[in-house]
Design a protein around this motif. Structure first.
Motif, mmCIF file in Angstrom:
data_model
loop_
_atom_site.group_PDB
_atom_site.id
_atom_site.type_symbol
_atom_site.label_atom_id
_atom_site.label_comp_id
_atom_site.label_asym_id
_atom_site.label_seq_id
_atom_site.Cartn_x
_atom_site.Cartn_y
_atom_site.Cartn_z
ATOM 1 N N TYR A 137 27.824 -43.770 31.271
ATOM 2 C CA TYR A 137 27.644 -41.674 31.465
ATOM 3 C C TYR A 137 25.713 -42.018 31.350
ATOM 4 C CZ TYR A 137 32.242 -42.117 30.914
ATOM 5 O OH TYR A 137 33.587 -42.196 31.099
ATOM 6 N N PRO A 138 25.218 -41.860 32.222
ATOM 7 C CA PRO A 138 24.090 -41.928 32.464
ATOM 8 C C PRO A 138 22.721 -40.473 32.375
ATOM 9 C CG PRO A 138 24.079 -42.328 34.610
ATOM 10 C CD PRO A 138 25.061 -42.260 33.399
ATOM 11 N N ASP A 139 23.621 -39.353 32.051
ATOM 12 C CA ASP A 139 23.651 -37.989 32.329
ATOM 13 C C ASP A 139 23.700 -37.113 31.275
ATOM 14 O OD1 ASP A 139 22.606 -37.797 34.529
ATOM 15 O OD2 ASP A 139 24.296 -37.207 35.810
ATOM 16 N N LYS A 140 24.149 -37.868 30.160
ATOM 17 C CA LYS A 140 25.039 -37.609 28.939
ATOM 18 C C LYS A 140 23.695 -37.798 27.872
ATOM 19 C CE LYS A 140 29.090 -36.954 26.251
ATOM 20 N NZ LYS A 140 29.449 -35.458 26.630
ATOM 21 N N GLU A 141 24.141 -36.901 27.001
ATOM 22 C CA GLU A 141 22.427 -36.528 26.289
ATOM 23 C C GLU A 141 23.169 -36.763 25.165
ATOM 24 O OE1 GLU A 141 19.066 -36.781 26.821
ATOM 25 O OE2 GLU A 141 19.713 -37.042 28.345
ATOM 26 N N ASP A 142 24.469 -35.820 24.394
ATOM 27 C CA ASP A 142 25.262 -35.493 23.080
ATOM 28 C C ASP A 142 25.969 -36.569 22.453
ATOM 29 O OD1 ASP A 142 26.637 -34.523 24.987
ATOM 30 O OD2 ASP A 142 27.545 -33.655 23.528
ATOM 31 N N ALA A 143 26.020 -37.053 21.348
ATOM 32 C CA ALA A 143 26.835 -37.553 20.949
ATOM 33 C C ALA A 143 27.584 -37.027 19.052
ATOM 34 C CB ALA A 143 26.284 -39.423 20.395
ATOM 35 N N THR A 144 28.026 -37.043 18.753
ATOM 36 C CA THR A 144 28.535 -36.993 17.598
ATOM 37 C C THR A 144 28.435 -38.113 16.462
ATOM 38 O OG1 THR A 144 29.919 -34.919 18.639
ATOM 39 C CG2 THR A 144 30.109 -35.722 16.159
ATOM 40 N N VAL A 145 28.216 -37.826 15.625
ATOM 41 C CA VAL A 145 28.461 -39.503 14.071
ATOM 42 C C VAL A 145 29.423 -38.918 12.965
ATOM 43 C CG1 VAL A 145 27.175 -40.320 12.751
ATOM 44 C CG2 VAL A 145 26.497 -40.294 14.538
ATOM 45 N N LEU A 146 30.086 -39.115 13.317
ATOM 46 C CA LEU A 146 31.185 -37.984 11.971
ATOM 47 C C LEU A 146 31.605 -39.438 11.064
ATOM 48 C CD1 LEU A 146 33.881 -37.765 14.173
ATOM 49 C CD2 LEU A 146 32.389 -36.252 13.022
ATOM 50 N N LEU A 198 14.864 -33.901 11.888
ATOM 51 C CA LEU A 198 14.927 -33.808 13.092
ATOM 52 C C LEU A 198 16.265 -33.087 13.364
ATOM 53 C CD1 LEU A 198 15.839 -36.004 14.673
ATOM 54 C CD2 LEU A 198 17.822 -37.098 13.416
ATOM 55 N N GLU A 199 15.714 -32.319 14.320
ATOM 56 C CA GLU A 199 17.322 -31.097 14.499
ATOM 57 C C GLU A 199 18.455 -31.326 14.955
ATOM 58 O OE1 GLU A 199 15.761 -27.767 17.195
ATOM 59 O OE2 GLU A 199 13.607 -28.145 16.218
ATOM 60 N N LEU A 200 19.408 -31.238 14.607
ATOM 61 C CA LEU A 200 21.092 -31.544 14.810
ATOM 62 C C LEU A 200 21.663 -30.054 15.053
ATOM 63 C CD1 LEU A 200 21.651 -33.198 11.481
ATOM 64 C CD2 LEU A 200 21.347 -34.561 13.666
ATOM 65 N N SER A 201 22.283 -30.315 16.506
ATOM 66 C CA SER A 201 23.254 -29.117 16.854
ATOM 67 C C SER A 201 24.680 -29.796 16.004
ATOM 68 C CB SER A 201 23.718 -28.876 18.236
ATOM 69 O OG SER A 201 24.249 -30.958 18.594
ATOM 70 N N VAL A 202 24.883 -28.527 15.935
ATOM 71 C CA VAL A 202 26.530 -28.443 15.531
ATOM 72 C C VAL A 202 27.990 -27.936 16.572
ATOM 73 C CG1 VAL A 202 28.147 -26.703 14.591
ATOM 74 C CG2 VAL A 202 25.927 -27.263 13.531
ATOM 75 N N PRO A 203 28.205 -29.200 16.283
ATOM 76 C CA PRO A 203 30.015 -29.065 17.773
ATOM 77 C C PRO A 203 29.763 -28.017 18.141
ATOM 78 C CG PRO A 203 29.427 -30.843 15.509
ATOM 79 C CD PRO A 203 29.352 -29.984 15.201
ATOM 80 N N THR A 204 30.594 -27.149 19.059
ATOM 81 C CA THR A 204 31.464 -26.655 19.095
ATOM 82 C C THR A 204 32.962 -26.683 19.338
ATOM 83 O OG1 THR A 204 30.289 -26.202 21.304
ATOM 84 C CG2 THR A 204 29.209 -24.622 19.708
ATOM 85 N N SER A 205 33.586 -25.226 19.987
ATOM 86 C CA SER A 205 34.447 -25.409 19.978
ATOM 87 C C SER A 205 34.688 -26.101 22.061
ATOM 88 C CB SER A 205 35.318 -24.672 20.027
ATOM 89 O OG SER A 205 35.567 -23.203 19.915
ATOM 90 N N ALA A 235 35.019 -43.669 19.617
ATOM 91 C CA ALA A 235 35.651 -42.996 20.640
ATOM 92 C C ALA A 235 35.241 -41.839 21.542
ATOM 93 C CB ALA A 235 36.314 -41.759 19.322
ATOM 94 N N ASN A 236 36.713 -41.301 22.172
ATOM 95 C CA ASN A 236 35.433 -40.421 23.339
ATOM 96 C C ASN A 236 36.429 -38.803 23.650
ATOM 97 O OD1 ASN A 236 38.556 -40.818 23.653
ATOM 98 N ND2 ASN A 236 39.260 -41.243 25.699
ATOM 99 N N GLY A 237 36.437 -38.770 21.909
ATOM 100 C CA GLY A 237 37.139 -37.532 22.040
ATOM 101 C C GLY A 237 38.447 -37.172 21.649
ATOM 102 N N THR A 238 39.133 -38.314 22.310
ATOM 103 C CA THR A 238 40.766 -37.452 21.849
ATOM 104 C C THR A 238 41.243 -39.523 21.105
ATOM 105 O OG1 THR A 238 40.720 -38.330 23.844
ATOM 106 C CG2 THR A 238 40.616 -36.336 23.988
ATOM 107 N N SER A 239 40.522 -40.142 21.606
ATOM 108 C CA SER A 239 41.584 -41.480 21.198
ATOM 109 C C SER A 239 40.045 -42.753 20.904
ATOM 110 C CB SER A 239 42.336 -42.509 21.860
ATOM 111 O OG SER A 239 41.195 -42.645 22.746
ATOM 112 N N PHE A 269 34.726 -35.013 27.299
ATOM 113 C CA PHE A 269 34.826 -36.825 27.272
ATOM 114 C C PHE A 269 33.192 -35.960 25.945
ATOM 115 C CE2 PHE A 269 31.450 -40.132 26.807
ATOM 116 C CZ PHE A 269 32.462 -41.416 26.880
ATOM 117 N N ALA A 270 33.517 -36.742 25.347
ATOM 118 C CA ALA A 270 32.773 -36.902 24.169
ATOM 119 C C ALA A 270 32.484 -38.307 23.785
ATOM 120 C CB ALA A 270 33.192 -35.199 23.000
ATOM 121 N N ILE A 271 31.386 -38.772 22.700
ATOM 122 C CA ILE A 271 30.578 -39.865 22.354
ATOM 123 C C ILE A 271 30.624 -40.316 21.149
ATOM 124 C CG2 ILE A 271 28.894 -41.585 22.362
ATOM 125 C CD1 ILE A 271 28.209 -41.314 25.290
ATOM 126 N N GLU A 272 31.616 -40.310 20.560
ATOM 127 C CA GLU A 272 31.649 -40.348 18.619
ATOM 128 C C GLU A 272 31.957 -41.339 17.865
ATOM 129 O OE1 GLU A 272 35.868 -38.365 18.228
ATOM 130 O OE2 GLU A 272 34.500 -36.378 18.884
#
Length: 162
Positions: free
Chosen positions: A99-108, A35-42, A67-71, A53-56
């Protein structure tokens, strides 16, 4: 003068001729899935008009946090000492509808959480199965509904929870 006997290995070679093909045919070959994973970029090089907006999905010992990236937007506590994967999928479906166009998310993840939970959360973030709205034969019976696989956020990044 004592003669040394000849070593007769014919029987052993016959056994190997039969045994080696049998072992090769009966061997189970495993398939490795990557499974290819991406590294979060600044976000330093991003345009200023792009919404930040980031889905975490944060996996903690007490449960999930979305979370939405900040809260933190939502918290999903454990049920009976188990993570509530169904509720996580429902929340992610709602986010995908917003957010139907959102394709990325982060799992922490917190440090002492089992690897199996990481895989389960990644599967839930990538997609889920839902029952179709219409029944197969036009009836409204729950058993007759088809199960559809929907893609939620296929581009996953993983990291350590803050």
């Amino acid at each position: 003068m004592v003669e040394t006997p000849e070593l007769n290995i014919t029987t052993f070679l016959n056994l190997m001729v039969v045994l080696i093909p049998f072992l090769l045919i009966s061997a189970v070959f495993s398939r490795v899935v990557i499974l290819e994973l991406s590294v979060p970029t600044s976000a330093g090089g991003a345009a200023s008009n792009t919404p930040n907006f980031a889905i975490e999905v944060i996996v903690r010992k007490a449960g999930f946090e979305i979370a939405n990236g900040t809260s933190v937007e939502a918290a999903i506590p454990k049920k009976n000492d188990e993570y509530d994967m169904k509720m996580l999928s429902e929340m992610l479906i709602r986010l995908k509808a917003q957010y139907p166009d959102k394709e990325d998310a982060t799992v922490l993840m917190e440090p002492d959480i089992e690897y199996n939970y990481l895989i389960q959360v990644m599967d839930a973030v990538r997609g889920t199965e839902i029952k179709a709205e219409e029944a197969v034969y036009g009836e409204d019976d729950e058993d007759d509904k088809e199960i559809q696989r929907i893609v939620l956020f296929p581009d996953i990044s993983i990291g350590d929870a803050p």
